[in-house]
Scaffold this active site. Structure first.
Site, PDB file in Angstrom:
ATOM      1  N   SER A  20      -9.441   1.766   2.948  1.00  0.00           N
ATOM      2  CA  SER A  20      -8.547   2.562   2.142  1.00  0.00           C
ATOM      3  C   SER A  20      -7.505   1.741   1.391  1.00  0.00           C
ATOM      4  CB  SER A  20      -7.816   3.563   3.056  1.00  0.00           C
ATOM      5  OG  SER A  20      -7.049   2.894   4.050  1.00  0.00           O
ATOM      6  N   SER A  41     -10.196  -0.682   6.897  1.00  0.00           N
ATOM      7  CA  SER A  41      -9.491  -0.545   5.628  1.00  0.00           C
ATOM      8  C   SER A  41      -8.809  -1.798   5.109  1.00  0.00           C
ATOM      9  CB  SER A  41      -8.459   0.584   5.732  1.00  0.00           C
ATOM     10  OG  SER A  41      -9.098   1.822   5.949  1.00  0.00           O
ATOM     11  N   LYS A  44       0.839  -1.190   0.000  1.00  0.00           N
ATOM     12  CA  LYS A  44       0.000   0.000   0.000  1.00  0.00           C
ATOM     13  C   LYS A  44       0.881   1.250   0.000  1.00  0.00           C
ATOM     14  CE  LYS A  44      -3.823   2.047   2.704  1.00  0.00           C
ATOM     15  NZ  LYS A  44      -4.695   1.829   3.883  1.00  0.00           N
TER      16      LYS A  44
END
Length: 448
Positions: A152, A176, A83
Site C-alpha cells: 500500500s 506494503s 505515506k
C-alpha cells in the site's frame, strides 16, 4: 558504500555529509527535487499533498541554522516523504479514503516528531491505497506507467524510485513496504516489529502494523530508520532499549563473508520462471556462501493465519468507516471488512499463538546462516493499475515480526525490477542491514 549509487546519483550518506559540511545547501537540494516532481508527477502520481513553498521554507530555516554554527540533526537538510497515513500537524492526512478528505491532524506522529528534531525536511505526503489496504490509489510504476507500483506504500516507493525524493516512510501489515520496493526497484526496509513507534499512524492491525522506510541503498535506509527507532508509551509494542547503530553497521564490513540460507517459501512454484532463473544464477554466483534451507511444514498455513488476524483486527479498527458509509469504501476494502466480521474468536486467538511456534523454528534456522534469502515478489510488477500485486512472499515475515529488506538486484525481460528479499533474526536489524549492503556492493561489483 558512501559515494555514488550504481545509477550515478549521490547516495543518501554522501548527501548527508555534503549538507552537514556546507558543501551543499538544503535549499539547492530541495529545489532540485521540486524540479523533478514538477516534471514527473503528472505521469507518476506519487503525491497526495505537496507544497513546494513549504519545503523551501524548511530548507531556508535549516540553512540559516547551519550558517549560525548551531548543532545539526542527523538528517539535516535531507528531504523525506511520508505515506499519507502518518499524521502531520496542520498538514492534511487523508488515509487514501474519501471519508477522511480534508482531515488535518492537530498533532504530529512519533516519527514526524523525530524527523523534525533531526533536521529532516518534510517534503510532502505520498499516495496510499485506501486505508493502507489493497484498493489501489492513483500512482503508476515509474519504470513503466502501465504497471502497478505495488501497495500500500505505493507513493513512497514510486517517489524514491523516480528520483523525486531521496528518502520516504511507509507502513507494512502484509507486504506494503517490500512489495512496492520490489516493483519500483528501490531498497525497502521493514524493521523488527515494535522497533519504530506507531503513535499517530493509521491503525489497521496492531498485531502486524509496522513502519518501514525506502531509500536508494541499505545504508540510506539505515540512516533514516536509526533516527526513528525508539520507545513510546502510547505504543505497547515498543520497549525501552539501547538505540541501535544501524548506519554504522550498514557501512561496515562483515567480520566474515556472510552466509545466505535460501528458502523456497509457499507460493514459490507459482512464481514466474524468470524469477526462478534469476535466483539460480545468484545462488551459483554466491557459491559456498549460500545453501538451500528447507522451510518446516509448520509455515505452510502461516499466510492464512496472518490474513485471518489482519482481517479480524481490520474489521474492528475500521468499523467507524463501515458505520459512516460502507458504500463510500472501495469494493476490496469493503469485502475485507466483511470477511473480518465473520472471523470466529476461537480462530483469531488460535492464529495469535502461531508466531511463537514459527519463531522457534526460525531461531534454529538463524543459527546456520546470517540471513534468509528469498524473493520479494513472484515476479515483476503486473500490468494494470487495478491491482497492487501479490504479497505472498511478504506476509510470513510480517507475521513473525522479523526484519526484512528488499534489494533491487534483478531486471525482468521486460526491463522491470525484480527484488531479492533478505530476512534477519528478530532484533538483529544491524546484521541484516550490514549483510544487505554487502550483497548490494557485491552485486554491483559482479555486474561491473
Amino acid at each position: 558504500m558512501t559515494g555514488h549509487g550504481v545509477d550515478g546519483t549521490p547516495s543518501v550518506t554522501l548527501l548527508r555529509d555534503r549538507l552537514a559540511s556546507g558543501a551543499l545547501d538544503a535549499l539547492a537540494l530541495v529545489d532540485s527535487y521540486i524540479k523533478r516532481i514538477e516534471a514527473r508527477e503528472p505521469q507518476v502520481g506519487a503525491w497526495a499533498w505537496f507544497d513546494p513553498e513549504f519545503a523551501r521554507a524548511q530548507a531556508r530555516t535549516l540553512d540559516a541554522h547551519r550558517r549560525a554554527g548551531r548543532p545539526l540533526g542527523r538528517l539535516h537538510g535531507l528531504p523525506v516523504a511520508l505515506k499519507d497515513v502518518i499524521d502531520t500537524q496542520r498538514i492534511p492526512t487523508e488515509n487514501g479514503c474519501v471519508q477522511d478528505a480534508g482531515r488535518v491532524p492537530l498533532r504530529d506522529a512519533f516519527v514526524v516528531e523525530r524527523l523534525r528534531k533531526e533536521g529532516a525536511i518534510l517534503m510532502g505526503k505520498t499516495v496510499t491505497t485506501e486505508l493502507a489496504f489493497m484498493q489501489p490509489g492513483k500512482t503508476a510504476n515509474p519504470h513503466n506507467l502501465a504497471h502497478t507500483p505495488g501497495g500500500s506504500s505505493q507513493g513512497s516507493a514510486a517517489a524514491v524510485a523516480d528520483g523525486m525524493v531521496p528518502l520516504a516512510i511507509g507502513t507494512q501489515t502484509g507486504g506494503s513496504v517490500i512489495r512496492p520496493a520490489s516493483f519500483c526497484g528501490v531498497t525497502g526496509y521493514k524493521p523488527t516489529f515494535g522497533a519504530i513507534p506507531r503513535r499517530g499512524v493509521l491503525t489497521q492491525s496492531p498485531s502486524l502494523d509496522t513502519i518501514g522506510v525506502f531509500a536508494s541503498d541499505p545504508a540510506g535506509a539505515a540512516l533514516l530508520a536509526e533516527v526513528l527507532f525508539g520507545q513510546d508509551d502510547e505504543d505497547n509494542a515498543t520497549t525501552l532499549c539501547a538505540a541501535p547503530a544501524l548506519h554504522a553497521a550498514a557501512t561496515s564490513a562483515p567480520p566474515l563473508p556472510p552466509v545466505f540460507g535460501f528458502i523456497r517459501p509457499p507460493g514459490w512454484e507459482d512464481a514466474e520462471p524468470q524469477l526462478h532463473d534469476a535466483f539460480a544464477e545468484l545462488l551459483d554466483a554466491l557459491g559456498d556462501q549460500a545453501f538451500e534451507l528447507p522451510l518446516p511444514a509448520v509455515f505452510d498455513t502461516a499466510a492464512d493465519q496472518r490474513k485471518l488476524i489482519n482481517l479480524a483486527e481490520m474489521s474492528y479498527h475500521y468499523y467507524p468507516y463501515w458505520h459512516r458509509g460502507a458504500d463510500k469504501l472501495g469494493p476490496i476494502t469493503r469485502d475485507a471488512i466483511e470477511q473480518g466480521n465473520a472471523v470466529p474468536a476461537r480462530d483469531y486467538l488460535s492464529a495469535r499463538d502461531m508466531p511463537k511456534v514459527l519463531n522457534a523454528a526460525l531461531d534454529e534456522m538463524f543459527t546456520r546462516c546470517d540471513v534468509i534469502l528469498c524473493p520479494s515478489a513472484p515476479g515483476p510488477a503486473p500490468k494494470g493499475l487495478e491491482t497492487t500485486g501479490d504479497p505472498v512472499f511478504n506476509g510470513l515475515w510480517t507475521f513473525c515480526g522479523t526484519p526484512c529488506i528488499n534489494l533491487p538486484l534483478f531486471t525482468s525481460t521486460e526491463g522491470l525490477p525484480m527484488g531479492v528479499q533478505l530476512v534477519g533474526a528478530r532484533h538483529n536489524d544491524a546484521r541484516l542491514l550490514r549483510t544487505a549492503q554487502w550483497l548490494t556492493d557485491w552485486a554491483a561489483g559482479a555486474s561491473a
